[in-house]
Structures are given as C-alpha cells and as structure tokens.
Design an enzyme around this catalytic site. Structure first.
Site, PDB file in Angstrom:
ATOM      1  CD  GLU A 167      -2.996   1.035   0.216  1.00  0.00           C
ATOM      2  OE1 GLU A 167      -2.944   1.842  -0.732  1.00  0.00           O
ATOM      3  OE2 GLU A 167      -3.869   0.146   0.342  1.00  0.00           O
ATOM      4  CG  HIS A 205       7.785   8.668   0.593  1.00  0.00           C
ATOM      5  ND1 HIS A 205       8.915   8.243   1.245  1.00  0.00           N
ATOM      6  CD2 HIS A 205       7.414   9.827   1.183  1.00  0.00           C
ATOM      7  CE1 HIS A 205       9.209   9.104   2.204  1.00  0.00           C
ATOM      8  NE2 HIS A 205       8.314  10.079   2.177  1.00  0.00           N
TER       9      HIS A 205
END
Length: 347
Positions: free
Chosen positions: A10, A251
């Site tokens: 995730e 990220h």
C-alpha cells in the site's frame, strides 16, 4: 500480501501534522527529543528510522515506511503500508509536554482512499474508525471527505484551537497560533509510467543517488539537500531540506500493478503551477490529486486560487474534480486530474 499470495504494498500514506502553541520558554524545542525517544514513538507505528539529516531549523528522518520531520514546534509523520501512526499520539503528546509544549494549536490528519483497505490495522481500517480514535483525544475535531466517495477521494481530519470558543477569562492567555507562514502542497500520483518506475529497482541502480539523478528528482527543487534511500528489491524514499527550514519528500512504490508516487513540500511559492508541471513531467502518472493548504500568513494563501482556474483545458489532462474549503486558519484546495488524449502542458 493478498489472500491469493500475490505481492501487494500500500503506497498510499497516512499524513499526520501537529503544530504546538509557542511555549513561554524560548529554549523549548521538539528537536531536543532524543533519537531513542523517537524510536520508541515509532515502534507504536510499526516503522523504523533509516537515516537522518538536519540543519539549524529542521530535522528530517527517512523511515522504513516514508518520513518524519521535526522543527521547533511542528511535527510531521508520513507513513505508508500498514503502519499505525495514530497509535503513537499519546506518547508523542507526553514527549511534547516534557519538552515545553502542552497545547496543540493545529492538527491535520489526511490520506487518500486506500487501494486495499481490508489490509489495514486498527485504528486505520476505515476513516470512521480513525475519526473515532482522534475524537477521543481531540473532542472538537472535524472530519471531511473531498472527492467522490465511491471512486477516488481524500480524507481530512482537523483540530484547531481557533475552533474552540474562548471564554473572557481565557482571552488574555490566547496565543497567536497563526504567527508563522505555513503552506503544504501534496501531489498524489497513480498509474505511473513503467519505464520511469523501472529506475527505482535495485537491479537498475545500486544506490539511491543514481536513481535520484537519473529520474531528475534532484532538479525539482535544486536548493534541497537530499537524503535518499533505495529499497531492495524496489521502492524509493527521499527527504530534502533547505537552509530556510523548508522540506520536500518523495516516496515511490514502483510495481506496475499498484504503482504510486507521492510528492510533498512546504516551499513557499506564489504560484505552484510550474512545480506541479515539473513533478508530473518527472513521473508521468495516469492520474493524480493535488492538495494545497495555506494559512493567512502564507505567500500562497491568495495565489493558490490560480489553480481554481481550469488550466487543463487544451492539455492532455482533464480536471475531474475540484473543491475548496475555508478553515479558521487555513484555506484548502483539492483537485483531481485524469489523462486525456490531447497534447500540451499538464496544467
């Protein structure tokens, strides 16, 4: 892992930001909290510190799942995967109090909808559960959902002391919690270009710097001093800080089946259009969300209205949603874009 054993991670992060009111002692500073204390806080989140960078204004931590930033009276935690950032709040508030900060001025908790919500751990198995948890600590908080609840959406929980009715006897004690200019822009990207994502695999580069330079991440905000990390076998995180105490963080979850990239910075700009275009050109998503927060002291407070205009007309992006919110101390813009077949600038 999915039920059938196939791999999944995730990439969507949970973002928690807290501003504390100024203390009466000018020497009080959240950066006085030791690394071992931060490690104990993060153990409740299920992540670890990988590396740190700092200057005279801000400390930045690359984590096993995203990032943490600490300045004098502001704390930011951004974590992906199945981390549990809300579970560290009690310990964090005790640490802050021990370091001179016993009043929360503003709190923001936000995240995009999860790709696999069923994989999350309590208290993050749904936004309602998260709100209940936060309300138990901040009983005057407010919760919002922006975007389409049955498609792509973005959740927000806020708490502000300026929301609380102040009685006459407390007026003299009320601090100006809006004294520091503050702004944050997030760009949350999905369905990324596979060729670009291939840069963020260990079999392509042995170190993170190679991926940073090859992708052009180092040119997005050139004044940033970068601390980056390339995960094995894939994945990438970076923090950047500059001499003004501003930060950026990126990220990357590069796997094609669930690719995701987040970009965030609090750099003060009068217009974010050029920055958004550069980020989108770097990662080439199929769709993305932009959120911009700005308080009344921020350079971006009025100029963020530029993005309310339909810049995507004539380009290969279609704006599918846009919402604006006015909070006591902040303005918020939320916009969502999807790819079309036209050509031209991104925004």
């Amino acid at each position: 892992m999915l039920e059938n054993g196939s791999h999944f991670f995730e990439g969507v992060e949970k973002l928690l930001e807290i501003w504390f009111e100024e203390s009466s002692n000018g020497d009080d500073d959240l950066r006085n909290i030791s690394r071992s204390d931060w490690e104990n806080v993060l153990s409740n989140v299920n992540c670890q510190i990988i590396s740190t960078s700092k200057n005279d204004i801000i400390d930045a931590f690359v984590l096993s799942e995203s990032s943490m930033f600490v300045s004098k009276r502001r704390w930011i935690l951004k974590t992906c995967g199945t981390t549990t950032p809300l579970k560290c709040l009690g310990q964090l508030l005790k640490l802050a109090e021990a370091n001179g900060y016993n009043v929360v001025a503003d709190l923001f908790y936000s995240r995009k909808n999860f790709t696999r919500p069923e994989a999350q751990i309590t208290p993050h198995q749904g936004f309602t559960e998260e709100v209940t948890y936060l309300d138990s600590i901040f009983p005057n908080g407010r919760s919002y959902c922006l975007g389409s609840m049955n498609l792509e959406c973005w959740y927000l929980y806020t708490f502000s002391r300026s929301d609380i009715k102040i009685t006459p006897q407390l007026i003299s004690d009320e601090k100006n919690v809006d004294s520091d200019p503050d702004q944050t822009i997030e760009i949350l990207m999905q369905d990324l270009d596979p060729e670009t994502m291939s840069i963020f695999y260990k079999n392509k580069f042995n170190d993170a710097n190679g991926a940073t330079v090859k992708s052009g991440i180092d040119t997005i905000l050139p004044t940033m001093h970068i601390d980056d990390f390339l995960f094995d076998p894939c994945g990438y995180s970076m923090n950047g800080i500059n001499d003004k105490g501003e930060y950026m963080t990126i990220h990357i979850t590069p796997e094609n089946q669930f690719s995701y990239v987040s970009f965030e910075t609090n750099v003060a700009l009068s217009n974010y259009r050029k920055l958004i275009n550069q980020v989108i050109n770097t990662f080439k998503p199929g769709k993305f969300i932009v959120t911009i927060f700005a308080n009344k002291c921020s350079l971006a407070y009025e100029t963020m209205k530029e993005l309310e205009v339909e810049y995507s007309q004539g380009s290969h992006w279609k704006r599918t949603d846009m919402q604006c919110c006015n909070f006591p101390s902040y303005n918020l813009l939320f916009a969502q874009y999807s790819h079309s077949e036209k050509t031209g600038d991104y925004l």
